[in-house]
Motif scaffolding. Structure first.
Motif, mmCIF file in Angstrom:
data_model
loop_
_atom_site.group_PDB
_atom_site.id
_atom_site.type_symbol
_atom_site.label_atom_id
_atom_site.label_comp_id
_atom_site.label_asym_id
_atom_site.label_seq_id
_atom_site.Cartn_x
_atom_site.Cartn_y
_atom_site.Cartn_z
ATOM 1 N N CYS A 170 45.609 45.808 35.562
ATOM 2 C CA CYS A 170 44.258 45.745 35.005
ATOM 3 C C CYS A 170 43.941 47.057 34.273
ATOM 4 O O CYS A 170 44.244 48.135 34.777
ATOM 5 C CB CYS A 170 43.265 45.540 36.153
ATOM 6 N N CYS B 36 39.113 44.871 38.031
ATOM 7 C CA CYS B 36 37.899 44.187 37.569
ATOM 8 C C CYS B 36 37.798 42.764 38.116
ATOM 9 O O CYS B 36 36.711 42.224 38.264
ATOM 10 C CB CYS B 36 37.833 44.196 36.042
ATOM 11 N N GLY B 37 38.952 42.122 38.385
ATOM 12 C CA GLY B 37 38.937 40.766 38.919
ATOM 13 C C GLY B 37 38.701 39.693 37.872
ATOM 14 O O GLY B 37 38.704 38.500 38.185
ATOM 15 N N LEU B 38 38.516 40.084 36.620
ATOM 16 C CA LEU B 38 38.103 39.130 35.580
ATOM 17 C C LEU B 38 39.032 39.094 34.365
ATOM 18 O O LEU B 38 38.993 38.131 33.600
ATOM 19 C CB LEU B 38 36.696 39.495 35.078
ATOM 20 N N CYS B 39 39.843 40.108 34.165
ATOM 21 C CA CYS B 39 40.671 40.175 32.951
ATOM 22 C C CYS B 39 41.914 39.291 33.113
ATOM 23 O O CYS B 39 42.184 38.762 34.199
ATOM 24 C CB CYS B 39 41.061 41.618 32.654
ATOM 25 N N CYS C 158 44.214 40.503 35.916
ATOM 26 C CA CYS C 158 43.668 40.212 37.255
ATOM 27 C C CYS C 158 43.763 38.723 37.573
ATOM 28 O O CYS C 158 44.161 38.343 38.685
ATOM 29 C CB CYS C 158 42.204 40.653 37.337
#
Ligand SMILES: NC(=O)c1ccc[n+]([C@@H]2O[C@H](COP(=O)([O-])OP(=O)(O)OC[C@H]3O[C@@H](n4cnc5c(N)ncnc54)[C@H](OP(=O)(O)O)[C@@H]3O)[C@@H](O)[C@H]2O)c1
Ligand SMILES: [Zn+2]
Length: 344
Positions: free
Chosen positions: A107, A93-96, A99
């Protein structure tokens, strides 16, 4: 676009070459024209089916892609049309929190190209910008496609988890497997002594050529006895396992005091008995690996670009021969990676 798809779960007969819609390219995505795609044992699991796996058919597998950027989403800033690239097979996701900590393979939304999203056995594949790495100029597309998934996994197993080093002896199962042919080189790069296990004489020769210090043939020799003989009964410091049920007991018994068992797979079956006394009696550690982080892949690609690690390509076949390539993998008639050429 043209794609090699699985039309249902089953044997190689479910494979078809057919026209499918080209992928949708989101604003942060990069569209890659696939030049070469490497197979993994994962593709066989996907074709045959797994208990909790839900695929929609026709399904496009293929996690390891090298190709040329053919289009970019409106928000993409780092990739350009015409650039030669390698694709990182893990999408997150690149956002959690995981990540953001650089642990993208932890993730909750981690997915693998060709498993949870359309893969590279096609003319085009769309992936997030973060999954694009430059292709090392020294490699062909076929060589580059043979790198990502297995080198990433083997690096995570040996370097990140087992902290392989100069003083270690490593028992490495399946030296001719994709993941094993990567692991063998990584262990040697870090100066370890490698006892490689293979299932055929011709693979023993290949393993030695790749740097193995000793080779054990599991079909002819007792692996545990050989390990004891080769280590003066001490055992090994690290076991590199991905075979599972058939090797687990030997893997545990082969470890010296303070040994580390790293595993990423269960090709021969997922259930095995563990004599718990070995774990505490010998102060063992067991690590599980699921792919690796994008940072690790960048490290691996840099070493490949320098020629210090090299892709092991068993054969290159045209995309039309996916079924034949999967049959070679299924028979284990390979040493290293099977690569499909998609376009020239
Ligand atoms: N967790 C992860 O992130 C991850 C990543 C990559 C791979 N994997 C898993 O790791 C496994 C290997 O993947 P791959 O793509 O490298 O597979 P592969 O190239 O198809 O190789 C399979 C290997 O297993 C060996 N093998 C099979 N049965 C054996 C037995 N009874 N005793 C000893 N060796 C045996 C074969 O060796 P011989 O034929 O020479 O005996 C062969 O080298 C798969 O289960 C895959 O799903 C997991
Ligand atoms: Zn995430």
């Amino acid at each position: 676009m043209k794609a090699a798809v699985y039309t249902a779960h089953g044997g190689p007969e479910v494979i078809r070459l057919q026209e499918v819609p080209a992928p949708q390219v989101g604003s942060t995505d990069v569209l890659v024209r696939v030049r070469a795609v490497a197979l993994n044992h994962l593709d066989l699991w996907l074709r045959r089916g797994l208990p909790r796996l839900r695929l929609t058919f026709p399904h496009i597998a293929g996690a390891d892609v090298a190709g040329v950027v053919a289009g970019v989403g409106s928000a993409v800033t780092t990739a350009e049309v015409g650039q030669e690239v390698v694709v990182a097979p893990g999408v997150s996701c690149g956002l959690c929190a995981a990540c953001l900590a650089g642990e993208d393979n932890r993730c909750a939304r981690y997915s693998i190209l060709g498993e949870h999203r359309p893969g590279g056995l096609a003319e085009f594949v769309a992936v997030p910008e973060a999954n694009i790495l430059p292709k090392p100029a020294s490699l062909t597309f076929e060589e580059a496609a043979a790198v990502p998934l297995v080198f990433l996994t083997a690096w995570n197993m040996l370097v990140t988890n087992a902290h392989v080093g100069l003083a270690d002896t490593v028992l490495l199962w399946g030296a001719g497997s994709g993941v094993g042919s990567a692991g063998l080189q990584i262990a040697k790069l870090f100066g370890a002594r490698v006892l490689a296990v293979v299932g055929a004489q011709w693979k023993a020769d290949r393993a030695r050529a790749l740097g193995a210090d000793a080779v054990i043939q599991h079909r002819q020799q007792n692996v545990l006895e050989e390990v004891r003989r080769l280590t003066d009964r001490r055992g090994v410091d690290i076991v590199f396992d991905h075979v599972g049920a058939a090797t687990w007991e030997t893997s545990l018994k082969a470890l010296a005091r303070g040994g580390r068992l790293v595993t990423c797979g269960a090709t021969s079956g997922a259930e095995a008995a563990t004599d718990i006394r070995y774990i505490y009696g010998r102060r063992l550690a067991i690590f599980g690996t699921w792919m690796g982080t994008k940072r690790e892949l960048h490290q691996v690609m840099a070493l490949v670009g320098q020629g210090r690690l090299r892709p092991v390509v068993h054969a290159v076949l045209p995309l039309e021969q996916l079924a034949q390539a999967e049959e070679i993998l299924e028979r284990s008639d390979h040493f290293g990676k099977l690569v499909l050429r998609v376009a020239v």
